[in-house]
Design a protein around this motif. Structure first.
Motif, PDB file in Angstrom:
ATOM      1  N   CYS A  73      -6.014  13.805  -0.515  1.00  0.00           N
ATOM      2  CA  CYS A  73      -5.439  13.017   0.583  1.00  0.00           C
ATOM      3  C   CYS A  73      -5.732  11.525   0.508  1.00  0.00           C
ATOM      4  N   VAL A  74      -6.515  11.071  -0.474  1.00  0.00           N
ATOM      5  CA  VAL A  74      -6.923   9.665  -0.473  1.00  0.00           C
ATOM      6  C   VAL A  74      -5.733   8.720  -0.589  1.00  0.00           C
ATOM      7  N   SER A  75      -4.735   9.070  -1.403  1.00  0.00           N
ATOM      8  CA  SER A  75      -3.593   8.182  -1.588  1.00  0.00           C
ATOM      9  C   SER A  75      -2.807   8.021  -0.295  1.00  0.00           C
ATOM     10  N   ALA A  76      -2.611   9.133   0.437  1.00  0.00           N
ATOM     11  CA  ALA A  76      -1.867   9.084   1.697  1.00  0.00           C
ATOM     12  C   ALA A  76      -2.654   8.367   2.779  1.00  0.00           C
ATOM     13  N   VAL A  77      -3.961   8.645   2.857  1.00  0.00           N
ATOM     14  CA  VAL A  77      -4.799   8.044   3.900  1.00  0.00           C
ATOM     15  C   VAL A  77      -4.972   6.549   3.672  1.00  0.00           C
ATOM     16  N   ALA A  78      -5.084   6.151   2.398  1.00  0.00           N
ATOM     17  CA  ALA A  78      -5.299   4.734   2.098  1.00  0.00           C
ATOM     18  C   ALA A  78      -4.100   3.876   2.477  1.00  0.00           C
ATOM     19  N   GLY A  79      -2.896   4.457   2.390  1.00  0.00           N
ATOM     20  CA  GLY A  79      -1.695   3.724   2.794  1.00  0.00           C
ATOM     21  C   GLY A  79      -1.535   2.406   2.070  1.00  0.00           C
ATOM     22  N   HIS A  80      -1.415   1.337   2.832  1.00  0.00           N
ATOM     23  CA  HIS A  80      -1.179   0.008   2.258  1.00  0.00           C
ATOM     24  C   HIS A  80      -2.463  -0.805   2.099  1.00  0.00           C
ATOM     25  N   LEU A  81      -3.605  -0.167   2.206  1.00  0.00           N
ATOM     26  CA  LEU A  81      -4.876  -0.863   2.057  1.00  0.00           C
ATOM     27  C   LEU A  81      -5.010  -1.426   0.646  1.00  0.00           C
ATOM     28  N   ASN A  82      -5.498  -2.651   0.553  1.00  0.00           N
ATOM     29  CA  ASN A  82      -5.755  -3.277  -0.746  1.00  0.00           C
ATOM     30  C   ASN A  82      -6.713  -2.395  -1.543  1.00  0.00           C
ATOM     31  N   ARG A  83      -6.325  -2.053  -2.795  1.00  0.00           N
ATOM     32  CA  ARG A  83      -7.119  -1.119  -3.588  1.00  0.00           C
ATOM     33  C   ARG A  83      -8.478  -1.691  -3.982  1.00  0.00           C
ATOM     34  N   LYS A  84      -8.602  -2.990  -4.052  1.00  0.00           N
ATOM     35  CA  LYS A  84      -9.909  -3.590  -4.320  1.00  0.00           C
ATOM     36  C   LYS A  84     -10.865  -3.277  -3.171  1.00  0.00           C
ATOM     37  N   ARG A 204       6.086   6.273  -5.364  1.00  0.00           N
ATOM     38  CA  ARG A 204       7.109   7.241  -4.994  1.00  0.00           C
ATOM     39  C   ARG A 204       6.653   8.222  -3.920  1.00  0.00           C
ATOM     40  N   SER A 205       5.414   8.699  -4.025  1.00  0.00           N
ATOM     41  CA  SER A 205       4.990   9.737  -3.103  1.00  0.00           C
ATOM     42  C   SER A 205       3.489   9.741  -2.940  1.00  0.00           C
ATOM     43  N   SER A 206       3.043  10.030  -1.717  1.00  0.00           N
ATOM     44  CA  SER A 206       1.624  10.218  -1.474  1.00  0.00           C
ATOM     45  C   SER A 206       1.308  11.700  -1.309  1.00  0.00           C
ATOM     46  N   ASN A 207       2.335  12.529  -1.365  1.00  0.00           N
ATOM     47  CA  ASN A 207       2.154  13.971  -1.284  1.00  0.00           C
ATOM     48  C   ASN A 207       1.924  14.498  -2.698  1.00  0.00           C
ATOM     49  N   VAL A 208       0.688  14.886  -2.984  1.00  0.00           N
ATOM     50  CA  VAL A 208       0.345  15.242  -4.355  1.00  0.00           C
ATOM     51  C   VAL A 208       1.104  16.478  -4.831  1.00  0.00           C
ATOM     52  N   PHE A 209       1.407  17.414  -3.935  1.00  0.00           N
ATOM     53  CA  PHE A 209       2.027  18.657  -4.361  1.00  0.00           C
ATOM     54  C   PHE A 209       3.495  18.479  -4.743  1.00  0.00           C
ATOM     55  N   LYS A 210       4.150  17.429  -4.230  1.00  0.00           N
ATOM     56  CA  LYS A 210       5.532  17.171  -4.609  1.00  0.00           C
ATOM     57  C   LYS A 210       5.647  16.808  -6.090  1.00  0.00           C
TER      58      LYS A 210
END
Length: 412
Positions: A73-84, A204-210
């Motif tokens: 879920c980290v990709s979906a939860v992080a959203g638009h947060l700066n990755r640094k 493209r997607s934050s849903n890993v299962f897709k």
């Protein structure tokens, strides 16, 4: 086919940030050292917190479970947060975890600290491939991943013996806390060396299962899961095998395990260059070699001989520890626009495979002996190699002009 691939679009302007890659490697070292520190400190932890050694051992299970959940879920939860900022926050969480564990007044607090390190583990490794793709040019990604994973390999070599040594001198609490200064240095280094990395708008997607809708991705994940399941179904039970079959004493046992770790560290430094000649070739050859080694150890002429066992384990460590670099390179290659979600899916697959491999391998070891465990390991590794070949062919078919996937791109 245009020359401007999705990865090269990310890395078209900025130069290679090798300092940032080294900072990530240092963070990986601190992370893995923290993850496996309890292995060599179970007895003093259990005594001090008034629990059984089995309960103390749940520290690793808890961190693994939270790593798995976070990776999904980290990709979906992080959203638009700066990755640094996200990577810095995960390193700060590692520091907090080490402090909580070191000064835990009771078992419950200790487990909370271990849960925090699990979150840091899942988040960090899920982001590692996507981060490497943004720090260096496309042709340097395998080398960057090899450097990053060298921190992992080095920690694997020294974490357990260093934890045992420090625990005997300064106690288990300060042994845990000893990793905190390393994490602080890694945090400062990240803040100074990592460029600002905004969340990619074309993600493209934050849903890993897709991601599993793509046949090459599904096949590759299956191949990688069988690889790690096969690896850890054998590796987890090396000690009882060496003690009962090779009949080594504790000193020799420590040497052999150190040999595996050192060979693995060397392997992570060498595999980057090999991957340039073909990712799938390397990912097919490694499990086949490991399967041969696993079968070889079941024969008394090899497993009962210390020199031949040492050579076999050295080769095992050389390729097995380096294999994750190859699989991370595959993640970056097959999912360039979804590397964060893909990394999360890969981490979850690996964590689950390790748990299944250790569990099934243990059941076979207890009921049928090491032959059954090692033979199962070899079978899983062979099937992994076959699936890797099929994955390569599937990717080639997907890339052919006129196919639905090649026309639509990477669909999530």
């Amino acid at each position: 086919m245009t020359n401007l691939s999705p990865i090269s679009k990310v890395n078209a302007t900025p130069p290679a940030a090798w300092g940032a890659v080294l900072a990530m490697a240092m963070a990986a070292f601190a992370l893995v050292a923290s993850e496996f520190m309890p292995v060599s400190l179970l007895t003093p932890i259990a005594t001090d917190l008034s629990v059984t050694e089995g309960q103390a051992g749940q520290a690793i299970a808890v961190s693994g479970a939270f790593a798995l959940l976070t990776s999904l879920c980290v990709s979906a939860v992080a959203g638009h947060l700066n990755r640094k900022l996200l990577l810095a926050a995960l390193t700060l969480l590692m520091i907090i975890s080490g402090s909580v564990v070191a000064f835990a007044p009771n078992y419950g607090t200790f487990i909370v600290g271990r849960a925090l390190i699990g979150v840091a583990i899942g988040g960090f490794w899920s982001m590692s491939a996507a981060t490497a793709m943004r720090l260096v040019p496309e042709d340097k990604v395998p080398r960057a991943l090899a450097i990053l994973n060298s921190g992992n390999a080095l920690a694997t070599v020294i974490a357990a013996p260093l934890g045992s040594f420090l625990g005997s001198i300064i106690g288990w609490r300060l042994a845990f806390f000893a990793v905190v200064p390393v994490a602080i240095i890694a945090l400062c280094w990240k803040l100074f060396s990592l460029p600002s990395m905004q969340a990619q708008a074309e993600r493209r997607s934050s849903n890993v299962f897709k991601l599993l809708k793509r046949k090459p991705v599904a096949l590759g994940m299956a191949a990688s899961s069988l690889f790690f399941m096969g690896q850890f179904s054998l590796y987890t039970y090396l000690r009882p095998f060496l003690e009962s079959v090779t009949q080594v004493q504790v000193t020799t046992l420590s040497f052999l395990l150190l040999l595996v770790g050192v060979a693995g560290f060397v392997g992570t430094l060498l595999i980057g260059g090999m991957l340039k000649n073909g990712v799938y070739r390397v990912l097919t050859a490694i499990p086949l070699l490991m399967a041969v080694l696993a079968i070889g150890l079941t024969y008394t002429i090899i497993g009962g001989s210390l020199p031949l066992t040492a050579i076999s384990l050295g080769l095992w460590g050389l390729v097995a520890t380096a294999a994750p670099v190859g699989w991370w390179t595959w993640v970056a290659k097959i999912m360039p626009r979804d590397a964060e979600a893909g990394g999360g899916l890969f981490v979850a697959v690996v964590q689950m495979a390790i748990m299944l491999g250790a569990t099934v391998g243990g059941v076979l070891f207890d009921h049928y002996g090491y032959h059954a465990t090692f033979e199962m390991s070899a079978a899983l590794l062979i099937v992994s190699a076959v699936l890797t070949v099929i994955t390569a062919r599937s990717e080639e078919q997907e890339a052919q002009p006129g196919t639905k996937q090649s026309a639509e791109g990477v669909q999530a």
